[in-house]
Design a protein around this motif. Structure first.
Motif, PDB file in Angstrom:
ATOM      1  N   ASP A  22       0.845  -1.182   0.000  1.00 39.23           N
ATOM      2  CA  ASP A  22       0.000   0.000   0.000  1.00 39.23           C
ATOM      3  C   ASP A  22       0.886   1.239   0.000  1.00 39.23           C
ATOM      4  O   ASP A  22       2.077   1.176   0.339  1.00 39.23           O
ATOM      5  N   ASN A  50       3.442  -3.895   7.940  1.00 41.02           N
ATOM      6  CA  ASN A  50       1.987  -3.958   8.089  1.00 41.02           C
ATOM      7  C   ASN A  50       1.564  -4.544   9.434  1.00 41.02           C
ATOM      8  O   ASN A  50       0.460  -5.047   9.579  1.00 41.02           O
ATOM      9  N   ILE A  60       3.884   0.855   2.544  1.00 35.56           N
ATOM     10  CA  ILE A  60       3.589  -0.233   3.461  1.00 35.56           C
ATOM     11  C   ILE A  60       4.068  -1.533   2.819  1.00 35.56           C
ATOM     12  O   ILE A  60       3.583  -1.924   1.757  1.00 35.56           O
ATOM     13  N   ASN A  97       5.077  -5.784   2.984  1.00 39.17           N
ATOM     14  CA  ASN A  97       4.363  -6.965   3.494  1.00 39.17           C
ATOM     15  C   ASN A  97       5.192  -7.828   4.428  1.00 39.17           C
ATOM     16  O   ASN A  97       4.831  -8.956   4.714  1.00 39.17           O
TER      17      ASN A  97
END
Length: 287
Positions: free
Chosen positions: A160, A227, A171, A173
């Protein structure tokens, strides 16, 4: 621990062979000892009760991540001298001596690689003298991060992208819960401008280069976050990088040591990262 071994051995009617980790009267930095969590102080060993056991080996590990061949060579000199002192003081014949590790790799920009060739020549000369004096003694040196450290790369995907009060966040993962060292380095950076290494968890604030996997030539200032539900899940703040979008990858180097094995992968029960092994002929295997 020796008392515990002696008690168990007495119950079994055995005389076990043991090795002892020593906190010697020297360090990498000086020819004098310091208080330490690991090992029996050298002076204490001379008065230790070794009845019921047979001492056949010693181990010392004083430091990790040393890049000076001269410092390592002097440490080896001290270790060979310690071998003689142990056998003389205790009247034993050692079968092995483990010198620990210490061989470093360049993490931060500007660090020079360890001159292993020069170190090897000095070590071989010391080893020849030791073998002449103690032909049955095996010398062990642990490779530590030196073999694997620069062989590993961690890759995360941009999940993101958001702007908050004028600041751009990417963002990823998997950061703190997939390759913890960069997040730990960022936390340490927040505590002090002059951090001291705490191996192997923290080496340097820039111990992994940020390598965006994109052909975009435009740049932007971003904060790289994970995240997880913690504000500690950040690996870089306000860094200028090529512009990345959702789906792009970010690689971090120097991930071949103290990476997956010391990462809290159960945090929030996120999917664990794949660990893959790239062979010399180009095949990709599951580790």
């Amino acid at each position: 621990e020796v008392d515990m071994i002696r008690k168990i051995a007495a119950e079994k009617g055995e005389t076990p062979e043991i090795g002892v980790r020593i906190n010697p009267d020297f360090t990498f930095a000086a020819d004098s000892g310091v208080p330490g969590k690991f090992g029996v102080d050298e002076e204490a060993l001379w008065n230790a009760d070794l009845t019921g056991v047979k001492l056949v080996g010693i181990h010392v590990h004083s430091k990790s991540q040393e890049l000076s061949a001269a410092v390592l060579a002097h440490y080896y000199e001290n270790m060979f001298a310690l071998i003689g002192r142990v056998q003389e003081h205790l009247g034993v014949t050692l079968r092995f001596a483990n010198f620990g590790s210490g061989l470093g790799i360049p993490f931060a920009p500007g660090e020079e690689p360890l001159d292993v060739e020069a170190l090897g020549k000095r070590f071989q000369a010391m080893l020849a003298e030791c073998r002449a004096a103690y032909p049955g003694l095996q010398i062990l040196i642990e490779t530590g991060r030196y073999v694997s450290g620069k062989s590993g790369t961690y890759v995360a995907k941009v999940l993101d992208k958001k702007v908050s009060h004028g600041k751009t966040f990417l963002i990823l993962n998997g950061t703190l819960n997939a390759f913890a060292r960069p997040a730990v380095a960022q936390m340490v950076r927040g505590f002090t401008d002059h951090p001291f290494p705490y191996e192997p968890i923290f080496t340097h604030v820039d111990a992994s280069a940020l390598l965006p996997l994109t052909d975009n030539q435009d740049t932007e200032v971003v904060t790289l976050a994970g995240n997880l539900c913690t504000s500690a899940d950040i690996i870089a703040k306000d860094v200028s990088l090529p512009r990345m979008e959702i789906g792009d990858g970010l690689a971090l180097d120097n991930a071949g040591c103290y990476a997956a094995v010391m990462t809290p992968m159960q945090f929030a029960f996120m999917t664990q990262p794949a660990q893959l092994f790239l062979t010399q002929d180009g095949r990709v295997l599951k580790a």
